[in-house]
Design a protein around this motif. Sequence first.
Motif, mmCIF file in Angstrom:
data_model
loop_
_atom_site.group_PDB
_atom_site.id
_atom_site.type_symbol
_atom_site.label_atom_id
_atom_site.label_comp_id
_atom_site.label_asym_id
_atom_site.label_seq_id
_atom_site.Cartn_x
_atom_site.Cartn_y
_atom_site.Cartn_z
ATOM 1 N N SER B 32 0.826 -1.211 0.000
ATOM 2 C CA SER B 32 0.000 0.000 0.000
ATOM 3 C C SER B 32 0.856 1.255 0.000
ATOM 4 O O SER B 32 0.375 2.338 -0.298
ATOM 5 C CB SER B 32 -0.918 0.001 1.216
ATOM 6 N N GLY B 33 2.124 1.100 0.350
ATOM 7 C CA GLY B 33 2.986 2.280 0.442
ATOM 8 C C GLY B 33 2.651 3.148 1.647
ATOM 9 O O GLY B 33 3.128 4.263 1.773
ATOM 10 N N LYS B 34 1.763 2.653 2.531
ATOM 11 C CA LYS B 34 1.348 3.460 3.681
ATOM 12 C C LYS B 34 1.800 2.800 4.976
ATOM 13 O O LYS B 34 1.660 1.587 5.148
ATOM 14 C CB LYS B 34 -0.184 3.599 3.712
ATOM 15 N N GLU B 35 2.313 3.630 5.871
ATOM 16 C CA GLU B 35 2.715 3.133 7.172
ATOM 17 C C GLU B 35 1.473 2.991 8.059
ATOM 18 O O GLU B 35 1.371 2.092 8.869
ATOM 19 C CB GLU B 35 3.717 4.107 7.797
ATOM 20 N N LEU B 36 0.530 3.919 7.870
ATOM 21 C CA LEU B 36 -0.659 3.926 8.712
ATOM 22 C C LEU B 36 -1.854 3.431 7.918
ATOM 23 O O LEU B 36 -2.265 4.062 6.957
ATOM 24 C CB LEU B 36 -0.958 5.344 9.200
ATOM 25 N N MET B 37 -2.378 2.288 8.307
ATOM 26 C CA MET B 37 -3.554 1.778 7.614
ATOM 27 C C MET B 37 -4.809 2.166 8.377
ATOM 28 O O MET B 37 -5.835 2.426 7.803
ATOM 29 C CB MET B 37 -3.481 0.257 7.491
ATOM 30 N N LYS B 38 -4.709 2.144 9.691
ATOM 31 C CA LYS B 38 -5.869 2.526 10.492
ATOM 32 C C LYS B 38 -5.381 3.193 11.777
ATOM 33 O O LYS B 38 -4.215 3.035 12.146
ATOM 34 C CB LYS B 38 -6.766 1.331 10.776
ATOM 35 N N PRO B 39 -6.282 3.935 12.464
ATOM 36 C CA PRO B 39 -5.843 4.712 13.622
ATOM 37 C C PRO B 39 -5.086 3.903 14.662
ATOM 38 O O PRO B 39 -4.145 4.402 15.267
ATOM 39 C CB PRO B 39 -7.151 5.252 14.192
#
Lengths: 481, 307
Positions: B32-39
């Motif tokens: 996803s290239g994202k470190e944060l998927m959910k809070p």
Amino acid sequence: MVSSFFGLHLASKALAVHQRAMETAGHNIANAYTKGYSRQIVSNTAGEPLRISQIETGFLHMGTGVKISDITRARDIFLDRQVRVQSWVSGRWEMKRGVLSQIENIFAEPSDSGLASSISRFLNSWHDLVSNPESTAIRSTVREQARSMANAFNESYMYMARVQADINENIKAMVTEANTYIEEIAELNEQINEATAVGSPPNDLLDKRDLLVDKLSSLIDIRVVPASNNQVNIFVVGRTLVRESEATTIVADPEPASSALDGQARLVSVVWSDDLTAQVELTDGKIKGLLDLRDTTVVNYAGKLNILADALITEFNGIHGGGYGLNGSTGINFFEGTNAMDIQISQDIIDDLDNIAAAEEDPTSSSGPGDSRNASLLAQLKEGNTHADPDIDGSTYQDYFTGIIASIGVESAEAIRVQENQEFLLAQLEERRQSVSGVSIDEEMANMIMYQRAYEASARVVTIMDEMLEIIINRMGLAGR
Amino acid sequence: MRVTTGSLIANLLININRNLERVHKNQRKIASGKELMKPSDNPMAVAKSLLFRKTLGDVEQYKQNTAESLEWLKVTESSLSSIIDKLNIARENTVLASNDTYSGNDRTAIGGDIGFIIDELITISNTTYAGRYVFSGSRTSTQPFNDTYDPTGDEIKSTREIGNGINVTVNLAATEIFVLDKTVPYDSGSNSTLRMLSDLQNVLYQESQGSGRPASEEISVFITQIDTAIRNAMDLLSEAGTKIKNLEGLQERHEETIFSFTSLLSGVEDANVTKLVTDLYAAESVYEASLAAGARIIQPSLMDFLR
């Protein structure tokens, strides 16, 4: 005097005992991975000695072989108790983790498409209106941003309501599940009572019952107290679920009606089947966890959404109503509704974009279409932190929303951490229990070898006894033939 | 402690599962290239990310407001400098006309020029930007003056928020430009540069229309009035100039803020691929090791060695 055939009798009894032991080992191996099974141990004891009189020495006590004294199950009831306590704590956090993760998914932050960014786009669109109060295109942008924000609020709220309704359905299902266990436990108690009365404890029935007690304890925080003849009584705070063979079931009662977030779901309360007015006083377990989530957590976050939506509605309407539309209209509400569920743009704004009040004075008489002073005031609401509701007062809309997301995140992260921890503790207890009750294939193999050898040797005893008798019967008294 | 086959396998499964979960988490972040998927991944970082996003949205909007304000102010600035040019020409002509050597015809010619200048000033005050009359206050669909120099616009200000709590007024009413005595409101009869110029024109036409030659003082008195008009316009021009300069500075600062917040946001939200890939390899090798160990532990039993 001992019978000639005593040796044969002794050896054949031994053969039978070794066979039973071998069969029990087979039973253990067969149930090596049966859930709730405790390994069974055959305890042998030497037979009652036979008194033989002998003139020279007086009475002799002669062994009479072996007999089975008991078949017991390897079980540590203290571990059972610990596992049960751990089960209900673990069960509650498991529910909490699941629901909070659903709530997180509803908001799907951080993202470019979540509620936070629709709020932000809506608030910023007023700045464009300040720059271009005459433009129909910009007015339409403001309206569409408002519409998409209102939709995002409606959707988030409806998802919360759906989560609540789902939890409610789950509670009903779990109450049914708990009742099944309660009734089965009572039934097994009865069978155990009868079996124990006529002999030794029925190990497999005990295992079956204890497994059900384990399952029940992840749903409800029960206290288990041993009763006569290996039965158990089960209590929850102040009341009895199972007393020997009598079960008292619980009911998920939709009465009295309490209001759900969506106004439709009939929220149930958990009461006693024999007294529908008495709540089952749960303090832990999955059912209690779900009740708390349904009535507190979900309601709390939905309430925060409502507070935010309400602040947006009343504050934008307040200033919007004081301004004038391009067509000179005034006193018009921008939004309709009072909370996150029903927030929407007002019919007046849907009907005519000119009704958006960008002007401070009537543009058709005292000012012109370029009057955007009211739009400036509306744009400034973005940074405004004075609100009527004390919960949001002191923060801007966006800060408040960030706060909601952060607290969901913190709560969910805590649930994940605690649940993992509890699961680990439960696994450790389970391992300790396995260490007492579990079947070890190696051990059973070793035992089987022992039983086999003993059986072989006993068979050999029969053979030798037979040969000895052969001598007496067939060969004695034939001297000189 | 007594170890049983069941607990051995249960433990093995828990460990394999935990290791696989770690592999999965790493893969998900990389994909996803994202470190944060959910809070719950990191509540504090998510709060920060939302704050950065808000600031970015705000500053993007301020940047847009600033650019739009600059457009308005630049239109205003160039209009004002044209007005000053025209007024300077009017002044020079008036100085010439006030000369006694100028004949009635010469003055009439100059009067004609003044007439043109008035027309040009009217044209300038009718300047539009994006189809809107710039100098009509809020009445952006109407010209600022009618034929008798009566205002048809108003002096309602239009302000833009160009930074957090920083507001700038971007419009200027024609009546503010063409008011002669700033202490009293614009009046098309007595307090208007346009009326003054038209009066001047009448004085210049006077001789050729046979109403007698005006004294040169009658003409030179207009020079002072034109000077006042020029000074007024100069004041407004320098005000607009200052605003433009400030806004251009602000625009640069907005760019910088956007840049720094974009990198801050990326730092919080975006996956550090190098680190994640390294972690992924580590997690994978742990996972494989647990599989290999498991395969060795659960296979043999006493059975394999009994004959």
